[in-house]
Design a protein around this motif. Structure first.
Motif, PDB file in Angstrom:
ATOM      1  N   LEU A  64      19.565 -17.742 100.152  1.00  0.00           N
ATOM      2  CA  LEU A  64      20.527 -18.375 100.763  1.00  0.00           C
ATOM      3  C   LEU A  64      21.790 -18.784  99.975  1.00  0.00           C
ATOM      4  O   LEU A  64      22.715 -18.918 100.442  1.00  0.00           O
ATOM      5  CB  LEU A  64      19.676 -19.730 101.538  1.00  0.00           C
ATOM      6  CG  LEU A  64      19.060 -19.181 102.764  1.00  0.00           C
ATOM      7  CD1 LEU A  64      18.249 -20.527 103.292  1.00  0.00           C
ATOM      8  CD2 LEU A  64      19.948 -18.467 103.747  1.00  0.00           C
ATOM      9  N   LYS A  65      21.404 -19.198  98.903  1.00  0.00           N
ATOM     10  CA  LYS A  65      22.670 -19.658  97.841  1.00  0.00           C
ATOM     11  C   LYS A  65      23.595 -18.433  98.011  1.00  0.00           C
ATOM     12  O   LYS A  65      24.930 -18.741  97.915  1.00  0.00           O
ATOM     13  CB  LYS A  65      21.992 -19.933  96.603  1.00  0.00           C
ATOM     14  CG  LYS A  65      23.201 -20.655  95.721  1.00  0.00           C
ATOM     15  CD  LYS A  65      22.372 -20.968  94.438  1.00  0.00           C
ATOM     16  CE  LYS A  65      23.696 -21.512  93.400  1.00  0.00           C
ATOM     17  NZ  LYS A  65      23.177 -21.743  92.113  1.00  0.00           N
ATOM     18  N   PHE A  66      23.342 -17.132  97.791  1.00  0.00           N
ATOM     19  CA  PHE A  66      23.944 -15.835  97.601  1.00  0.00           C
ATOM     20  C   PHE A  66      24.500 -15.774  99.261  1.00  0.00           C
ATOM     21  O   PHE A  66      25.817 -15.282  99.327  1.00  0.00           O
ATOM     22  CB  PHE A  66      23.208 -14.573  97.303  1.00  0.00           C
ATOM     23  CG  PHE A  66      23.973 -13.560  97.300  1.00  0.00           C
ATOM     24  CD1 PHE A  66      24.736 -13.255  96.383  1.00  0.00           C
ATOM     25  CD2 PHE A  66      23.762 -12.536  98.570  1.00  0.00           C
ATOM     26  CE1 PHE A  66      25.455 -11.846  96.563  1.00  0.00           C
ATOM     27  CE2 PHE A  66      24.521 -11.435  98.573  1.00  0.00           C
ATOM     28  CZ  PHE A  66      25.390 -11.086  97.599  1.00  0.00           C
ATOM     29  N   LEU A  67      23.927 -15.957 100.303  1.00  0.00           N
ATOM     30  CA  LEU A  67      24.439 -15.693 101.617  1.00  0.00           C
ATOM     31  C   LEU A  67      25.043 -16.714 102.310  1.00  0.00           C
ATOM     32  O   LEU A  67      25.727 -16.427 103.411  1.00  0.00           O
ATOM     33  CB  LEU A  67      23.013 -15.270 102.561  1.00  0.00           C
ATOM     34  CG  LEU A  67      22.412 -13.822 102.256  1.00  0.00           C
ATOM     35  CD1 LEU A  67      21.172 -13.867 103.048  1.00  0.00           C
ATOM     36  CD2 LEU A  67      23.344 -12.735 102.809  1.00  0.00           C
ATOM     37  N   ARG A  68      25.292 -17.831 101.806  1.00  0.00           N
ATOM     38  CA  ARG A  68      25.716 -18.954 102.683  1.00  0.00           C
ATOM     39  C   ARG A  68      27.170 -18.801 102.828  1.00  0.00           C
ATOM     40  O   ARG A  68      27.567 -18.666 103.898  1.00  0.00           O
ATOM     41  CB  ARG A  68      25.365 -20.265 101.629  1.00  0.00           C
ATOM     42  CG  ARG A  68      26.269 -21.463 102.203  1.00  0.00           C
ATOM     43  CD  ARG A  68      25.851 -22.737 101.886  1.00  0.00           C
ATOM     44  NE  ARG A  68      26.510 -23.756 102.515  1.00  0.00           N
ATOM     45  CZ  ARG A  68      26.413 -24.975 102.267  1.00  0.00           C
ATOM     46  NH1 ARG A  68      25.387 -25.398 101.370  1.00  0.00           N
ATOM     47  NH2 ARG A  68      26.848 -26.104 103.073  1.00  0.00           N
ATOM     48  N   GLU A  69      28.098 -18.310 101.869  1.00  0.00           N
ATOM     49  CA  GLU A  69      29.385 -18.343 102.006  1.00  0.00           C
ATOM     50  C   GLU A  69      29.691 -17.258 102.998  1.00  0.00           C
ATOM     51  O   GLU A  69      30.445 -17.172 104.079  1.00  0.00           O
ATOM     52  CB  GLU A  69      29.934 -18.074 100.730  1.00  0.00           C
ATOM     53  CG  GLU A  69      31.383 -18.020 101.012  1.00  0.00           C
ATOM     54  CD  GLU A  69      32.369 -17.922  99.506  1.00  0.00           C
ATOM     55  OE1 GLU A  69      33.325 -17.446  99.570  1.00  0.00           O
ATOM     56  OE2 GLU A  69      31.809 -18.287  98.610  1.00  0.00           O
TER      57      GLU A  69
END
Length: 563
Positions: A417-422
């Motif tokens: 999710l850290k990768f996908l959040r933006e």
């Protein structure tokens, strides 16, 4: 006297001839071989004449009369020689033309000739060029001559199933005929000890499977599994993964063997070829479930560039979800899978990233929803999906059941999710209205808001409602707003509900005028932070009148129930 070394003297000296090699046996043999006349192929003159006719016959502008005239010249040439001609690399197409353009009677006559010798028919199926003739036979004769064609394959199924060319013929056979028609042939895959149950075409009323054969002959379980296991392993070595019938056999086999056997198979399997069918996806998911970390890393690399198409496939999306869900190396997941989903195609600067297409897809959106709201997993998947995406796969090691994935699911999810959040926030900001008009998209929008509580996302949704006020009375749109509001019920800040009331406080009475708008107001009333403000704007008497009126009234009644 001194020795005379003048040119005259040296000219008289006899010159030595170079030594000649004596002929030996090997030289004689080589000479004899090279001197042999070239081998004359069978029916050479006939083939050449037939090829000239075929070149004229295949012209698309031919009239029916011209086609008939050419066939009348071609068929007598190849009659009683079709099998020998078809096995020649440049003449198979001549025989194919008769099946393509000929009359039913001419096809029947030629088919009888091809099937008279079973050995020759098997050669045709395995020939690199002649197998195209068998494909034409299946295509053009499967209705009128189904029984003849199917019987011709009897006794040859196991050989053809693992032959690089013959397997293509079987793929066409299974795709053309119904499972009931091919049931007695498929039974051959499970070994000679079960073929006896399919001695006649009518002996099997439904397509056999490995599970059904084991239930019928439990004492022969090991023998049956060994028979199909041999086929599957041979076929895998010949890279037959892309054939649907082979994918079905593979899934049947993997479903019955021990997880350790699946792990051994996963070490070399090419799952990128399994994305074309449901059995293939099921087999691929099993290989992912029980494969090692090294196996999954190799699988990730093989799927690079195919992630988007797999997620949009009606079944292959399960393999992608399985990989994302179980791979501990989240950096590899990001590089090989997720990066493809958040990157716009290079050919157009104005083209959107693939995320929108995935977010509004019924199946593809489930990947994001699972990561954003794992607690909804039980409701998210149907029974079939749960059977494929079963939780906590384990393998027995030293007598203990050990999970095949070591990392905590929550840690893995947070890293992804850290990768996908933006990218997900940008998706919701840029395409809020599109997402609200789609049921899967509205769920993704709600889950993105609930996971990140982004101000930008909230502003985009409210702006979309201002620009297109009819969205509040849209079937999917009003549910989208309602679900986002309900996600604020347990949140002390209630970001979206507060900003929505601030933007539409003067319009709440008007929103209540419609049945769907009443559902939105009912949801707002359940949020403690804004409940008082909502109550002030509601005319209870008017809502009662609406609830007794004609047309849909469920929304008005639901609002009255909470007041």
């Amino acid at each position: 006297m001194a020795f005379n070394s003048s040119p005259k003297a040296s000219a008289k000296t006899p010159t030595k001839r170079p030594a000649q090699a004596k002929p030996n046996a090997s030289n004689k043999k080589a000479k004899t071989t090279t001197a042999a006349p070239p081998r004359q192929r069978r029916h050479a003159d006939i083939v050449e004449e037939a090829k000239v006719l075929w070149n004229k016959l295949r012209v698309k502008t031919n009239s029916p009369e011209q086609t008939r005239e050419l066939l009348d010249q071609l068929i007598p040439l190849i009659q009683n020689k079709a099998c020998q001609i078809a096995l020649q690399h440049d003449a198979s197409r001549v025989v194919q033309a008769v099946f393509q353009f000929g009359s039913p009677e001419e096809r029947a006559s030629l088919l009888k000739e091809l099937l008279e010798d079973g050995t020759t028919f098997l050669e045709l199926c395995k020939s690199q060029y002649a197998h195209f003739l068998v494909l034409k036979v299946i295509k053009y004769c499967h209705k009128e001559h189904s029984e003849q064609i199917l019987k011709a394959f009897r006794g040859h199924m196991s050989k053809l199933a693992v032959h690089a060319v013959g397997a293509r013929v079987l793929e066409s056979l299974f795709n053309t005929f119904t499972p009931k028609q091919t049931a007695f042939l498929k039974q051959e895959f499970y070994g000679p000890h079960v073929t006896i149950f399919a001695s006649e075409q009518s002996a099997l009323e439904e397509a056999p499977t490995l599970r059904k054969n084991i239930e019928k002959l439990p004492e022969k379980k090991d023998k049956t599994i060994a028979a199909i296991g041999s086929l599957v392993n041979k076929g895998a070595k010949k890279m037959l993964y892309g054939l649907t019938f082979f994918q079905e056999l593979m899934f049947e086999y993997l479903s019955e063997v021990d997880p350790k056997e699946i792990r051994a198979f996963a070490a070399t399997a090419e799952i990128v070829h399994l994305t074309s069918s449901r059995p293939g996806a099921q087999a691929g998911a099993l290989l992912i479930s029980y494969g090692t970390a090294k196996d999954r890393k190799r699988m990730l690399k093989s799927l690079k560039g195919f992630t988007l198409s797999a997620l949009l496939h009606p079944d292959a999306y399960l393999m992608i979800i399985r990989l994302v869900e179980l791979t501990d190396d989240t950096v590899s997941v990001q590089k090989n899978l997720l990066n493809e989903l958040v990157t716009a195609p290079p050919e157009s600067e104005n083209q959107d990233s693939p995320l929108l297409k995935l977010a509004v897809g019924i199946n593809s959106s489930k990947l994001f929803r699972l990561l954003l709201a794992p607690e909804s997993r039980q409701k998210l998947f149907d029974p079939f999906e749960h059977s494929v995406l079963f939780e906590n796969p384990t393998v027995k090691e030293d007598g203990d059941e050990v999970p095949t994935s070591k990392k905590e699911a929550s840690v893995r999810r947070q890293e992804l999710l850290k990768f996908l959040r933006e990218p997900l926030e940008q998706l919701c900001t840029k395409h809020a209205l599109d997402l609200m008009k789609s049921q899967p998209g509205s769920y993704v929008l709600r889950d993105v808001y609930a996971a990140f509580r982004s101000n930008e996302v909230v502003k985009a949704v409210i702006e979309a409602c201002r620009q297109e006020s009819s969205i509040l009375d849209d079937f999917h749109g009003h549910l989208s707003i309602k679900n986002i509001v309900l996600s604020d019920v347990g949140d002390s800040e209630a970001l979206f509900s507060s900003m929505f009331i601030e933007a539409f406080s003067d319009d709440l009475t008007e929103i209540c005028e419609t049945n769907r708008g009443a559902f939105i107001v009912e949801a707002l009333y359940k949020v403690p932070t804004v409940q008082k403000l909502v109550k002030k704007k509601i005319d209870k008497k008017k809502i009662k009148q609406k609830s007794r009126g004609d047309g849909p009234t469920a929304g008005f009644k639901a609002l009255l129930a909470v007041l």
